[in-house]
Design an enzyme around this catalytic site. Structure first.
Site, mmCIF file in Angstrom:
data_model
loop_
_atom_site.group_PDB
_atom_site.id
_atom_site.type_symbol
_atom_site.label_atom_id
_atom_site.label_comp_id
_atom_site.label_asym_id
_atom_site.label_seq_id
_atom_site.Cartn_x
_atom_site.Cartn_y
_atom_site.Cartn_z
ATOM 1 C CB ILE A 14 28.144 -46.581 10.725
ATOM 2 C CG1 ILE A 14 27.550 -45.176 10.632
ATOM 3 C CG2 ILE A 14 28.858 -46.753 12.041
ATOM 4 C CD1 ILE A 14 26.440 -45.079 9.686
ATOM 5 C CE LYS A 16 27.375 -40.156 7.293
ATOM 6 N NZ LYS A 16 28.475 -40.728 8.112
ATOM 7 C CE LYS A 38 30.836 -37.115 2.516
ATOM 8 N NZ LYS A 38 29.902 -37.632 3.541
ATOM 9 C CG ASP A 55 32.644 -41.361 1.517
ATOM 10 O OD1 ASP A 55 33.114 -42.456 1.141
ATOM 11 O OD2 ASP A 55 32.654 -40.996 2.706
ATOM 12 N N GLY A 117 24.713 -36.840 4.845
ATOM 13 C CA GLY A 117 25.271 -35.946 5.844
ATOM 14 C C GLY A 117 26.749 -36.212 6.077
ATOM 15 C CB ALA A 118 29.448 -34.469 7.313
ATOM 16 N N GLY A 119 29.398 -37.370 9.194
ATOM 17 C CA GLY A 119 29.481 -37.852 10.565
ATOM 18 C C GLY A 119 28.108 -38.194 11.119
ATOM 19 N N PRO A 205 23.796 -56.612 4.041
ATOM 20 C CG PRO A 205 24.110 -58.072 2.234
ATOM 21 C CD PRO A 205 23.243 -56.916 2.701
ATOM 22 C CE1 TYR A 206 32.675 -56.855 6.547
ATOM 23 C CE2 TYR A 206 32.829 -59.060 5.587
ATOM 24 C CZ TYR A 206 33.440 -57.886 6.018
ATOM 25 O OH TYR A 206 34.797 -57.743 5.922
#
EC number: 6.3.3.3
Length: 226
Positions: A14, A16, A38, A55, A117-119, A205-206
């Site tokens: 999403i 992150k 991370k 990431d 974070g993760a997930g 924004p996208y």
């Protein structure tokens, strides 16, 4: 010791990482030295230098000072599965003390550390630990990334409640446009702004391509208490 923030999300995939890199750039624009971290990644590529996660590489490259990859990403696993499954397959037990130690070493060298974070918030990291436990061990204020899609209101409100119930501060949240045409996106952001106690740091924004400068421009990190 540096100030740090812990970036979590309402789900996986999403935004992150993009938000975390944008936060790094936004803090840097305020004159701070910043690095990303991370602690745990799954879904790594085998390279000549070892396992590498895209990431984590983005976070490493965004930092104000060069950091060895292993310092940015202490636990790296090859299969793109839940971290607790990846760790079990590798015969590894994730140790939160190792993560805290790695964080503190980074924090001693810069003004701020952005930890991704993760997930989601309750994603398992082992038989008895979750991402929430990692955030608690690090004792960092939390920034929640809300991926704008159908169902995000429920996911965001549940995640915010869980963060509070776990005794951590939700310092701010970011709305991330996952598609260019989500129905009622503005209304969703407005509703969350009314329901969440933490400030909205910005609406990203996208973007079809990764653009740290545009992400940073969408964020107001001045709203975060140091």
């Amino acid at each position: 010791m540096a100030s740090g923030v812990f970036v979590t999300g309402t789900d996986t995939e999403i935004g992150k990482t993009w938000t975390s890199v944008g936060l790094i750039a936004a803090f840097q624009d305020r004159g701070e030295t910043v690095v990303g971290m991370k602690p745990i990644s799954a879904g790594c590529e085998i390279t000549a230098g070892g396992l590498r996660n895209d990431d984590a590489v983005h976070l490493q490259r965004a930092g104000s000072v060069p950091m060895a990859y292993e310092r940015v990403n202490p636990y790296a696993f090859e299969p793109p599965v839940s971290p607790h499954v990846a760790a079990a397959r590798a015969g590894v037990t994730i140790d939160l003390r190792r993560i805290v130690s790695a964080y503190r070493q980074l924090a001693s060298e810069v003004d701020r550390v952005v930890v991704e974070g993760a997930g989601g918030w309750h994603a398992p990291l082992g038989a008895a630990i979750t991402v929430a436990d990692m955030a608690r061990a690090l004792e960092l204020p939390v920034i929640m990334v809300v991926g704008l899609r159908l169902g995000c209101l429920n996911h965001a409100l549940l995640t915010a409640r869980a963060i509070e119930e776990d005794g951590l501060e939700l310092a701010g949240w970011v709305a991330n446009e996952l598609t260019p045409d989500m129905a009622a996106a503005a209304e969703n952001v407005h509703h969350l702004s009314e329901q969440l106690k933490a400030p909205l740091l910005g609406v990203v924004p996208y973007l079809r391509e990764f653009d740290p400068r545009r992400i940073a421009a969408a964020l107001d990190v001045g709203m975060l208490s140091r």
